[in-house]
Design a protein around this motif. Structure first.
Motif: not given
Length: 188
Positions: A2-18
């Motif tokens: 749903n639209e709400k899921n597209l607008l918010t970010l989950p808390d457990n996303l992996p952080v990209p490294e440089d």
């Protein structure tokens, strides 16, 4: 999804490294590559005068599309909608500082046009589905299923020369604020 899921970010996303994939960009002149825009015009970022903010994003999700399995597990993939909405929300502040904003993706132009309309974006999205600008700048890409997508990064360009590179961008919803703060510090 749903639209709400597209607008918010989950808390457990992996952080990209440089990974150093954008270390070569600062100081480069933007190449003369013309891209089709969501306003049915063509834009050559190498010919843009003054300050231009160009954010590259993988893929803006559609609320009517099925969930993208494994997308949240790819570092830096999730967050195109929140990033675009943040640039929308800070658009007037960016333009007050003399910056013009563009989003660039390899996503199909029809999907980009849908996103501009649905998200009420006050700036154009540019289509690089042939990877002309991506290859000219040697930008990092990644594969998702059968798709080749551009990794998330943001460039600040002044009179055709890349002044600042934001990479990796995380969290994506704070990218517009980071760019705005950098521009304010330059104007101070």
């Amino acid at each position: 999804m749903n639209e709400k899921n597209l607008l918010t970010l989950p808390d457990n996303l992996p952080v990209p490294e440089d990974d150093g994939a954008c270390a070569h960009l600062e100081g480069l002149t933007m190449p003369s590559v013309t891209l089709e825009s969501t306003s049915a015009s063509h834009v050559n970022l190498g010919l843009e005068k003054d300050t231009v903010v160009v954010y590259f994003y993988p893929l803006i999700g559609r609320p009517d599309a099925p969930p993208m399995v494994g997308w949240n597990d790819i570092p830096g993939a999730r967050g195109c909608t929140p990033q675009s909405c943040a640039f929308r929300d800070f658009h007037s502040e960016l333009t007050d500082l003399g910056a013009k904003v563009y989003g660039v993706s390899a996503q199909p132009l029809t999907d980009q046009k849908e996103a501009v309309k649905r998200l009420h974006l006050p700036f154009e999205l540019l289509n690089d589905s042939h990877f002309e600008l991506t290859q000219a700048l040697v930008l990092p890409t990644f594969q998702y299923e059968s798709l080749r997508l551009i990794k998330r990064l943001t460039l600040v360009v002044k009179n055709g020369v890349i002044q600042k590179v934001f990479y990796p961008v995380f969290p994506p919803n704070e990218n517009a604020t980071d760019v705005l703060n950098w521009l304010r510090n330059r104007h101070a």
